[in-house]
Scaffold this active site. Structure first.
Site, PDB file in Angstrom:
ATOM      1  N   ILE A  71       0.829  -1.209   0.000  1.00  0.00           N
ATOM      2  CA  ILE A  71       0.000   0.000   0.000  1.00  0.00           C
ATOM      3  C   ILE A  71       0.870   1.269   0.000  1.00  0.00           C
ATOM      4  CG2 ILE A  71      -0.304   0.327   2.497  1.00  0.00           C
ATOM      5  CD1 ILE A  71      -3.351   0.558   1.879  1.00  0.00           C
ATOM      6  N   ASN A 112      11.263  -8.811   7.280  1.00  0.00           N
ATOM      7  CA  ASN A 112      11.526  -8.298   8.622  1.00  0.00           C
ATOM      8  C   ASN A 112      10.976  -9.295   9.640  1.00  0.00           C
ATOM      9  OD1 ASN A 112      12.650  -5.823   7.672  1.00  0.00           O
ATOM     10  ND2 ASN A 112      10.585  -5.097   7.227  1.00  0.00           N
ATOM     11  N   HIS A 121       5.744 -12.336   5.741  1.00  0.00           N
ATOM     12  CA  HIS A 121       5.689 -11.792   4.378  1.00  0.00           C
ATOM     13  C   HIS A 121       7.081 -11.479   3.884  1.00  0.00           C
ATOM     14  CE1 HIS A 121       5.247  -8.500   7.285  1.00  0.00           C
ATOM     15  NE2 HIS A 121       5.917  -7.728   6.425  1.00  0.00           N
TER      16      HIS A 121
END
Ligand code: 5GP
Length: 125
Positions: free
Chosen positions: A35, A96, A109
């Site tokens: 996003i 991360n 992810h």
């Protein structure tokens, strides 16, 4: 190991409660545009299984899930024109993990970045 929060934002995207700009979906994997893109191409690739982070995924996912995820990352990069070609192309994948890793969304992810030269490695601060 952290407990999976079934209401994290990516769990809600997986359930279709929040829209996303999908680029790939198969039995084990969903990928969609970030996003807040940090490169011309910035795609998030997530397993459909409930894994908090790579730490959790690498310990608990099945061989089938791990293979499907790894194959999907490479395929999505190629499908989006990011594969290395001669002196051009190429990309970065990053995940991360936990507090020190700066992870914000607690569903594993991989970030896929490409479309420009990305500089070297990580921020120093
Ligand atoms: P992290 O810091 O956990 O590695 O990365 C989380 C990423 O998720 C960030 O790059 C952020 O922009 C992205 N993100 C957060 N909320 C949403 C959302 O609702 N939709 C999409 N497509 N990306 C999101």
């Amino acid at each position: 190991m952290a407990v999976y929060d079934t209401n994290n934002i990516f769990a809600r995207i997986l359930r279709g409660e929040i829209p996303c700009k999908k680029v790939h979906e198969d039995e084990h994997v969903l990928a969609f545009h970030d996003i807040h893109p940090q490169a011309p191409t910035h795609i998030l690739i997530i397993p459909k299984g409930a894994y908090v982070s790579f730490d959790d995924f690498s310990a608990k996912a099945t061989p089938e899930e791990i293979t499907a995820f790894t194959r999907a990352v490479g395929a999505i990069a190629r499908e989006n024109g990011l594969a290395p070609n001669g002196d051009g192309g190429g990309y970065r994948i990053l995940t991360n993990i936990g507090n020190n890793g700066g992870q914000e969304v607690p569903h594993f992810h991989v970030h896929l970045f490409g479309g420009r030269k990305l500089g070297r490695m990580i921020a120093k601060d």
